[in-house]
Design a protein around this motif. Structure first.
Motif, PDB file in Angstrom:
ATOM      1  N   LEU A 227       0.826  -1.214   0.000  1.00  0.00           N
ATOM      2  CA  LEU A 227       0.000   0.000   0.000  1.00  0.00           C
ATOM      3  C   LEU A 227       0.856   1.259   0.000  1.00  0.00           C
ATOM      4  N   SER A 228       1.882   1.289   0.838  1.00  0.00           N
ATOM      5  CA  SER A 228       2.670   2.512   1.006  1.00  0.00           C
ATOM      6  C   SER A 228       3.530   2.826  -0.221  1.00  0.00           C
ATOM      7  N   LEU A 229       4.138   1.826  -0.833  1.00  0.00           N
ATOM      8  CA  LEU A 229       5.030   2.092  -1.967  1.00  0.00           C
ATOM      9  C   LEU A 229       4.283   2.658  -3.188  1.00  0.00           C
ATOM     10  N   PRO A 230       3.130   2.097  -3.585  1.00  0.00           N
ATOM     11  CA  PRO A 230       2.387   2.723  -4.689  1.00  0.00           C
ATOM     12  C   PRO A 230       1.931   4.139  -4.344  1.00  0.00           C
ATOM     13  N   LEU A 231       1.513   4.369  -3.084  1.00  0.00           N
ATOM     14  CA  LEU A 231       1.088   5.713  -2.681  1.00  0.00           C
ATOM     15  C   LEU A 231       2.234   6.705  -2.794  1.00  0.00           C
ATOM     16  N   ILE A 232       3.406   6.319  -2.324  1.00  0.00           N
ATOM     17  CA  ILE A 232       4.571   7.210  -2.408  1.00  0.00           C
ATOM     18  C   ILE A 232       4.895   7.526  -3.862  1.00  0.00           C
ATOM     19  N   ALA A 233       4.845   6.498  -4.714  1.00  0.00           N
ATOM     20  CA  ALA A 233       5.124   6.705  -6.139  1.00  0.00           C
ATOM     21  C   ALA A 233       4.121   7.676  -6.754  1.00  0.00           C
ATOM     22  N   LEU A 234       2.856   7.557  -6.394  1.00  0.00           N
ATOM     23  CA  LEU A 234       1.821   8.435  -6.935  1.00  0.00           C
ATOM     24  C   LEU A 234       1.993   9.870  -6.455  1.00  0.00           C
ATOM     25  N   PHE A 235       2.405  10.052  -5.206  1.00  0.00           N
ATOM     26  CA  PHE A 235       2.629  11.400  -4.693  1.00  0.00           C
ATOM     27  C   PHE A 235       3.829  12.056  -5.374  1.00  0.00           C
ATOM     28  N   LYS A 236       4.732  11.251  -5.891  1.00  0.00           N
ATOM     29  CA  LYS A 236       5.902  11.803  -6.589  1.00  0.00           C
ATOM     30  C   LYS A 236       5.598  12.146  -8.042  1.00  0.00           C
ATOM     31  N   GLY A 237       4.526  11.559  -8.598  1.00  0.00           N
ATOM     32  CA  GLY A 237       4.199  11.848  -9.994  1.00  0.00           C
ATOM     33  C   GLY A 237       3.388  10.714 -10.608  1.00  0.00           C
ATOM     34  N   VAL A 238       3.463  10.623 -11.925  1.00  0.00           N
ATOM     35  CA  VAL A 238       2.714   9.593 -12.646  1.00  0.00           C
ATOM     36  C   VAL A 238       3.397   8.238 -12.470  1.00  0.00           C
ATOM     37  N   LEU A 239       2.602   7.201 -12.236  1.00  0.00           N
ATOM     38  CA  LEU A 239       3.123   5.837 -12.159  1.00  0.00           C
ATOM     39  C   LEU A 239       2.792   5.135 -13.469  1.00  0.00           C
ATOM     40  N   TYR A 240       3.842   4.718 -14.181  1.00  0.00           N
ATOM     41  CA  TYR A 240       3.677   4.034 -15.465  1.00  0.00           C
ATOM     42  C   TYR A 240       3.936   2.536 -15.297  1.00  0.00           C
ATOM     43  N   GLN A 241       3.097   1.744 -15.906  1.00  0.00           N
ATOM     44  CA  GLN A 241       3.255   0.289 -15.845  1.00  0.00           C
ATOM     45  C   GLN A 241       4.607  -0.145 -16.412  1.00  0.00           C
ATOM     46  N   GLU A 242       4.998   0.465 -17.540  1.00  0.00           N
ATOM     47  CA  GLU A 242       6.230   0.047 -18.202  1.00  0.00           C
ATOM     48  C   GLU A 242       7.478   0.407 -17.399  1.00  0.00           C
ATOM     49  N   ASP A 243       7.387   1.461 -16.578  1.00  0.00           N
ATOM     50  CA  ASP A 243       8.553   1.900 -15.811  1.00  0.00           C
ATOM     51  C   ASP A 243       8.727   1.117 -14.514  1.00  0.00           C
ATOM     52  N   ALA A 244       7.629   0.652 -13.934  1.00  0.00           N
ATOM     53  CA  ALA A 244       7.702  -0.031 -12.631  1.00  0.00           C
ATOM     54  C   ALA A 244       6.646  -1.128 -12.549  1.00  0.00           C
ATOM     55  N   PRO A 245       6.839  -2.242 -13.265  1.00  0.00           N
ATOM     56  CA  PRO A 245       5.843  -3.329 -13.271  1.00  0.00           C
ATOM     57  C   PRO A 245       5.454  -3.853 -11.887  1.00  0.00           C
ATOM     58  N   PRO A 246       6.408  -4.067 -10.968  1.00  0.00           N
ATOM     59  CA  PRO A 246       5.995  -4.570  -9.643  1.00  0.00           C
ATOM     60  C   PRO A 246       5.101  -3.576  -8.895  1.00  0.00           C
ATOM     61  N   LEU A 247       5.460  -2.283  -8.923  1.00  0.00           N
ATOM     62  CA  LEU A 247       4.634  -1.270  -8.270  1.00  0.00           C
ATOM     63  C   LEU A 247       3.252  -1.202  -8.898  1.00  0.00           C
ATOM     64  N   TRP A 248       3.225  -1.343 -10.209  1.00  0.00           N
ATOM     65  CA  TRP A 248       1.947  -1.305 -10.930  1.00  0.00           C
ATOM     66  C   TRP A 248       1.040  -2.440 -10.470  1.00  0.00           C
ATOM     67  N   GLN A 249       1.606  -3.636 -10.347  1.00  0.00           N
ATOM     68  CA  GLN A 249       0.819  -4.780  -9.899  1.00  0.00           C
ATOM     69  C   GLN A 249       0.347  -4.595  -8.456  1.00  0.00           C
ATOM     70  N   ASP A 250       1.217  -4.015  -7.618  1.00  0.00           N
ATOM     71  CA  ASP A 250       0.805  -3.723  -6.239  1.00  0.00           C
ATOM     72  C   ASP A 250      -0.376  -2.753  -6.229  1.00  0.00           C
ATOM     73  N   LEU A 251      -0.290  -1.726  -7.078  1.00  0.00           N
ATOM     74  CA  LEU A 251      -1.360  -0.731  -7.122  1.00  0.00           C
ATOM     75  C   LEU A 251      -2.676  -1.368  -7.556  1.00  0.00           C
TER      76      LEU A 251
END
Length: 202
Positions: free
Chosen positions: A9-33
């Motif tokens: 939960l926390s890692l996808p939230l942090i990524a989103l607060f930093k900007g756009v989360l792209y599937q191609e740039d961070a597949p594991p984070l994308w799956q967590d989200l």
């Protein structure tokens, strides 16, 4: 039902607060989200934010919830930026180019050279007698759009840019319609004093 790991939960939230989360740039984070998106939405709702997630295009970002004007409205966390007219113009032209590309191509990545992007702008920018200054101005506008996250340099190819598909989410039909209302008058002027539009940027 198994408990969700805190990091999921926390890692996808942090990524989103930093900007756009792209599937191609961070597949594991994308799956967590994707697995915790309901919990993410609940958390963001408390802050007056919305999760905008497009699985087909492979991106997610945060948007400010609509302000109802009441005394209990929350402070804005996502700033709206006043863009210069040339930058607004370039965003509109890139958005139209992306729509044409989607209509006539089976590919998903629109790649444009610096010269192709410059050609989109030349029609609207007063050239005058100094070509070097015009080139510098165009390069500055392109750099601003890169900074905003709507263009991305191709790795190892400084003169090639990918038009990020998230541009479709920010530059919608309504924004384009409002922009085109004063596009004609801008084309008749030098554009030196024309103002741009406001945009909630990534």
């Amino acid at each position: 039902m198994s408990e969700i790991p805190e990091s999921a939960l926390s890692l996808p939230l942090i990524a989103l607060f930093k900007g756009v989360l792209y599937q191609e740039d961070a597949p594991p984070l994308w799956q967590d989200l994707l697995s915790v998106q309901n919990q993410v939405r609940d958390y963001l709702n408390v802050l007056g934010l919305q999760l905008i997630l497009d699985e087909a295009e492979g991106y997610a970002y945060l948007r400010q919830s609509q302000d109802d004007g009441s005394e209990t409205s929350l402070p804005r966390l996502i700033a709206r930026r006043q863009l210069s007219y040339p930058v607004s113009l370039l965003l509109a032209l890139l958005r139209k180019r992306l729509a044409e590309f989607d209509a006539g191509s089976g590919d998903t990545r629109l790649i444009l050279s610096r010269e192709q992007i410059a050609d989109l702008l030349r029609l609207f920018l007063a050239e005058g007698s100094n070509e070097a200054k015009l080139v510098d101005r165009i390069d500055a506008h392109i750099a601003k759009v890169v900074e905003l996250g709507f263009l991305r340099h191709l790795r190892g190819k400084d003169e090639q840019f990918e038009v990020r598909r998230i541009l479709k989410a920010y530059i919608d039909a309504q924004w384009l319609g409002e922009f085109e209302q004063h596009l004609r008058s801008y084309a008749e002027q030098s554009g030196a004093t024309a103002s741009g539009d406001e945009l909630e940027t990534p």
